[in-house]
Design a protein around this motif. Sequence first.
Motif, PDB file in Angstrom:
ATOM      1  N   ALA A 367       0.831  -1.205   0.000  1.00 26.45           N
ATOM      2  CA  ALA A 367       0.000   0.000   0.000  1.00 26.45           C
ATOM      3  C   ALA A 367       0.865   1.254   0.000  1.00 26.45           C
ATOM      4  O   ALA A 367       1.907   1.320   0.650  1.00 26.45           O
ATOM      5  N   GLY A 368       0.413   2.246  -0.774  1.00 21.07           N
ATOM      6  CA  GLY A 368       1.074   3.541  -0.767  1.00 21.07           C
ATOM      7  C   GLY A 368       2.185   3.703  -1.771  1.00 21.07           C
ATOM      8  O   GLY A 368       2.792   4.778  -1.837  1.00 21.07           O
ATOM      9  N   ILE A 369       2.487   2.650  -2.590  1.00 21.31           N
ATOM     10  CA  ILE A 369       3.526   2.801  -3.609  1.00 21.31           C
ATOM     11  C   ILE A 369       2.883   2.793  -4.988  1.00 21.31           C
ATOM     12  O   ILE A 369       1.782   2.285  -5.181  1.00 21.31           O
ATOM     13  N   LYS A 377      -2.991  13.719  -6.105  1.00 22.00           N
ATOM     14  CA  LYS A 377      -3.675  15.010  -6.014  1.00 22.00           C
ATOM     15  C   LYS A 377      -4.797  14.949  -4.980  1.00 22.00           C
ATOM     16  O   LYS A 377      -4.954  15.861  -4.159  1.00 22.00           O
ATOM     17  N   ILE A 378      -5.571  13.874  -5.015  1.00 22.01           N
ATOM     18  CA  ILE A 378      -6.657  13.722  -4.035  1.00 22.01           C
ATOM     19  C   ILE A 378      -6.096  13.591  -2.631  1.00 22.01           C
ATOM     20  O   ILE A 378      -6.655  14.108  -1.669  1.00 22.01           O
ATOM     21  N   ARG A 379      -4.966  12.884  -2.527  1.00 24.12           N
ATOM     22  CA  ARG A 379      -4.322  12.724  -1.216  1.00 24.12           C
ATOM     23  C   ARG A 379      -4.001  14.072  -0.571  1.00 24.12           C
ATOM     24  O   ARG A 379      -4.012  14.205   0.653  1.00 24.12           O
ATOM     25  N   SER A 380      -3.664  15.049  -1.391  1.00 27.27           N
ATOM     26  CA  SER A 380      -3.254  16.345  -0.842  1.00 27.27           C
ATOM     27  C   SER A 380      -4.375  17.025  -0.060  1.00 27.27           C
ATOM     28  O   SER A 380      -4.111  17.916   0.757  1.00 27.27           O
ATOM     29  N   TYR A 381      -5.623  16.613  -0.317  1.00 26.24           N
ATOM     30  CA  TYR A 381      -6.752  17.196   0.416  1.00 26.24           C
ATOM     31  C   TYR A 381      -7.035  16.459   1.716  1.00 26.24           C
ATOM     32  O   TYR A 381      -7.871  16.915   2.523  1.00 26.24           O
ATOM     33  N   ALA A 382      -6.389  15.301   1.927  1.00 25.99           N
ATOM     34  CA  ALA A 382      -6.684  14.475   3.100  1.00 25.99           C
ATOM     35  C   ALA A 382      -6.438  15.193   4.428  1.00 25.99           C
ATOM     36  O   ALA A 382      -7.273  15.090   5.342  1.00 25.99           O
ATOM     37  N   PRO A 383      -5.342  15.938   4.607  1.00 24.77           N
ATOM     38  CA  PRO A 383      -5.128  16.594   5.905  1.00 24.77           C
ATOM     39  C   PRO A 383      -6.238  17.588   6.274  1.00 24.77           C
ATOM     40  O   PRO A 383      -6.714  17.585   7.418  1.00 24.77           O
ATOM     41  N   ASP A 384      -6.668  18.422   5.324  1.00 27.41           N
ATOM     42  CA  ASP A 384      -7.729  19.388   5.616  1.00 27.41           C
ATOM     43  C   ASP A 384      -9.047  18.692   5.911  1.00 27.41           C
ATOM     44  O   ASP A 384      -9.786  19.097   6.834  1.00 27.41           O
ATOM     45  N   LEU A 385      -9.366  17.645   5.142  1.00 31.68           N
ATOM     46  CA  LEU A 385     -10.602  16.920   5.367  1.00 31.68           C
ATOM     47  C   LEU A 385     -10.578  16.222   6.722  1.00 31.68           C
ATOM     48  O   LEU A 385     -11.576  16.245   7.469  1.00 31.68           O
ATOM     49  N   ALA A 386      -9.448  15.616   7.062  1.00 30.45           N
ATOM     50  CA  ALA A 386      -9.332  14.945   8.363  1.00 30.45           C
ATOM     51  C   ALA A 386      -9.470  15.935   9.510  1.00 30.45           C
ATOM     52  O   ALA A 386     -10.106  15.644  10.527  1.00 30.45           O
ATOM     53  N   ARG A 387      -8.905  17.116   9.336  1.00 32.61           N
ATOM     54  CA  ARG A 387      -8.996  18.144  10.380  1.00 32.61           C
ATOM     55  C   ARG A 387     -10.452  18.580  10.581  1.00 32.61           C
ATOM     56  O   ARG A 387     -10.914  18.758  11.713  1.00 32.61           O
ATOM     57  N   SER A 388     -11.186  18.708   9.478  1.00 32.19           N
ATOM     58  CA  SER A 388     -12.587  19.121   9.579  1.00 32.19           C
ATOM     59  C   SER A 388     -13.435  18.052  10.266  1.00 32.19           C
ATOM     60  O   SER A 388     -14.258  18.353  11.143  1.00 32.19           O
ATOM     61  N   ILE A 389     -13.239  16.778   9.858  1.00 32.54           N
ATOM     62  CA  ILE A 389     -14.027  15.703  10.463  1.00 32.54           C
ATOM     63  C   ILE A 389     -13.678  15.545  11.932  1.00 32.54           C
ATOM     64  O   ILE A 389     -14.570  15.346  12.784  1.00 32.54           O
ATOM     65  N   ILE A 429      -8.520   7.942   5.334  1.00 28.58           N
ATOM     66  CA  ILE A 429      -8.821   8.595   4.059  1.00 28.58           C
ATOM     67  C   ILE A 429      -7.802   8.173   3.007  1.00 28.58           C
ATOM     68  O   ILE A 429      -8.155   7.785   1.884  1.00 28.58           O
ATOM     69  N   ILE A 430      -6.523   8.236   3.373  1.00 29.13           N
ATOM     70  CA  ILE A 430      -5.464   7.864   2.429  1.00 29.13           C
ATOM     71  C   ILE A 430      -5.564   6.387   2.062  1.00 29.13           C
ATOM     72  O   ILE A 430      -5.360   6.002   0.909  1.00 29.13           O
ATOM     73  N   SER A 431      -5.931   5.546   3.045  1.00 33.87           N
ATOM     74  CA  SER A 431      -6.082   4.123   2.777  1.00 33.87           C
ATOM     75  C   SER A 431      -7.173   3.873   1.744  1.00 33.87           C
ATOM     76  O   SER A 431      -7.015   3.044   0.835  1.00 33.87           O
ATOM     77  N   VAL A 432      -8.292   4.586   1.864  1.00 30.53           N
ATOM     78  CA  VAL A 432      -9.388   4.428   0.916  1.00 30.53           C
ATOM     79  C   VAL A 432      -8.973   4.927  -0.471  1.00 30.53           C
ATOM     80  O   VAL A 432      -9.278   4.301  -1.496  1.00 30.53           O
ATOM     81  N   ILE A 433      -8.261   6.063  -0.518  1.00 28.12           N
ATOM     82  CA  ILE A 433      -7.791   6.601  -1.802  1.00 28.12           C
ATOM     83  C   ILE A 433      -6.869   5.598  -2.490  1.00 28.12           C
ATOM     84  O   ILE A 433      -7.008   5.319  -3.687  1.00 28.12           O
ATOM     85  N   ASP A 434      -5.926   5.033  -1.724  1.00 30.17           N
ATOM     86  CA  ASP A 434      -4.994   4.066  -2.302  1.00 30.17           C
ATOM     87  C   ASP A 434      -5.713   2.802  -2.754  1.00 30.17           C
ATOM     88  O   ASP A 434      -5.379   2.216  -3.795  1.00 30.17           O
ATOM     89  N   MET A 435      -6.709   2.367  -1.984  1.00 27.95           N
ATOM     90  CA  MET A 435      -7.447   1.162  -2.342  1.00 27.95           C
ATOM     91  C   MET A 435      -8.185   1.346  -3.664  1.00 27.95           C
ATOM     92  O   MET A 435      -8.156   0.494  -4.554  1.00 27.95           O
ATOM     93  N   ASN A 436      -8.841   2.483  -3.808  1.00 19.01           N
ATOM     94  CA  ASN A 436      -9.565   2.747  -5.048  1.00 19.01           C
ATOM     95  C   ASN A 436      -8.611   3.000  -6.216  1.00 19.01           C
ATOM     96  O   ASN A 436      -8.946   2.721  -7.367  1.00 19.01           O
ATOM     97  N   ASP A 437      -7.421   3.522  -5.920  1.00 24.29           N
ATOM     98  CA  ASP A 437      -6.435   3.711  -6.980  1.00 24.29           C
ATOM     99  C   ASP A 437      -5.955   2.365  -7.502  1.00 24.29           C
ATOM    100  O   ASP A 437      -5.747   2.198  -8.704  1.00 24.29           O
TER     101      ASP A 437
END
Length: 476
Positions: A367-369, A377-389, A429-437
Motif C-alpha cells: 500500500a502507498g507505492i 492530487k486527491i491525497r493532498s486534500y486528506a489533511p484538511d478533510l481529516a482536520r474538519s471531520i 482517508i489515504i487508505s481508501v484513496i490508495d485502495m480505489n487507486d
Amino acid sequence: MDISSSVSKLCFHLISSAFQRCRVSEHICRLSVVLKSSPASDPPIIRISISDTGIGSSLEEFQNLRCSWEGIGVEKWDGLLSATTTSFCDNEVHHFLLNLRETISGRRLTRLPSNPKNGVKFSGTEVCLSISESIDVLTAEINDFFQKVLILKIPNVAFELVAGCEDVPGSQYEKVFLANESNHLTFSTSSVECLKSGLEDYVLKHGHRLNHNCKSCFSTWGHLKVGSGTACSLESHKNSGSGLMMEVVIILSELEPTCPSFRECISKTEVLYFEDYKPCTISESILNALASIDWKSYGLAGGNIVDRGGDLLGWENLPPHTRLTMVLHSYNKQDIIPPARSRTQTDRCLIKRAVKHALDDLKEKHAGILVSANALKIRSYAPDLARSIAGLILSSNDSDFQKECFSLLGLQSREIGEETVEESIKEKIISVIDMNDRKSQRSKEVAVAPAPLLFEDNRCWNSKFQDEEYEGEDEF
C-alpha cells in the motif's frame, strides 16, 4: 562483427539449448563448458565442449542450426561441429557431424556409427568444435553469460566452466554456478517464482555486481518490494502448457544513502531481457513497448530510454532512496509461435500486458507505492478533510456519538486527543484513496466493487452489522 562475437553467439545458443534440455528433465542435471587451448598450435586452437545430462537432443535441433559467418574465415573455423547424444529410452549413443558451412541442407548432417549402451540407462548431449581464438576472451564472455543465467534460478541445473591450456600446470580456471546456493527452490516452483528469487539475489549485489552482496546498500531483505506478472500469446493456451509466454518481475528497492552508487542507481532502471532462457540484447521494438507504457497511471514520470545500448530507463520522480529494477523473460512453452504474427509484434504486446500485471501486483502487495498522479492530487486534500471531520467529532456534545466514532477509528477514550483523532482519520482517508487507486488499475472487465466506507471497521464490518446495528443512524 568480430570473430569473438560470432563464435560467442553460437556458443551461447548451444549452451541455451543444453540448459533447456536440463530444465525440462525431472532430475538434477549438470551443464559443463570446457575450453582447452593447445599450446603447440600457432595460432592457438581452442577445443570447445558443451555437455549436459538433460533429456537428449533432437535431430531437428542440429538440422536447423545456423551461424553468422561475418568475420569468420575458414582458417579460423572450418564450420564442423560434432554432436553426441542419447535419451533414457535409447539403446544406443548417437554420433553426428554437422557442417554449418554447407549450404545444401541435405548434406549438412552426417550420421556416424552409434555405440550400444549395453542396458545402461542415462541421458545427455555433448557438442564439440575447434576454433582459432583467444581463450581468455571466450572464457570471460561465457563466465558473464552464466552469471546472468543464474537470474533465471532454475533449481535443478548446476553450471560448470573449465578453461585452461593443455600441458601447462596451473593454467586451469574452474568455476561452478549453483542456482540454489542462497535460496533453495523445489522442482515444482513456477518459472516466474524462480525469476523473482533470482532477481532478488541480483539486486542485493552492490551496483548489480554478481559476485558479492553489499551491506552498505541494503541492511535487510525487507527493503525489497517485488511484483510479478505474466502474459500468454493465446488465452486458450494458458492451461494447455503451450504458447508464447512473457514473464516480468519488477523490484522496488530502498537504498541506503551510504551506498557508493546511490545517486546513479536511484535515477535509472536497469532492464534485463531473456529470450528462450538466454540473456539477450533488448531490441528497439521492446524498448519502444516499454516507453509506450502508461507509467503516469502508476505515479512514474519519465520512462525514457537513456541508454541506447538498451538496458536503462530514466525517471524524473522515483521516491527518495528508491531504485527500480526489471527483468523480462520471453519463451515458447512448447516451441509454438502464434500464426500470422511475428515474434517481435507478439513480444511487444505481451510485454505491455505482463508489465502492467507486475505493476498491479506491486500496488496490491504494498500500500502507498506506485500511486497514480490523480490519487496523489486527491491525497493532498486528506489533511484538511481529516482536520474538519476531527473537529466535528470532538466538538459534539453527544458522548455516545463520540464513543462510536472513536471505536470505529480504533481509538480508546483514554488516549483521545485532537492530533490523535485527526491522524487516524487521515490514515483512513489515504487508505481508501490508495485502495480505489489500485482498483482503477485492474482490468475493466472485472466488476468494480463499491468504494469502501471511510470508517469501515475491518475487524467486524459486514452486511449484517451494517443492516442491524446502523439502521436509521447518521453516518459520515
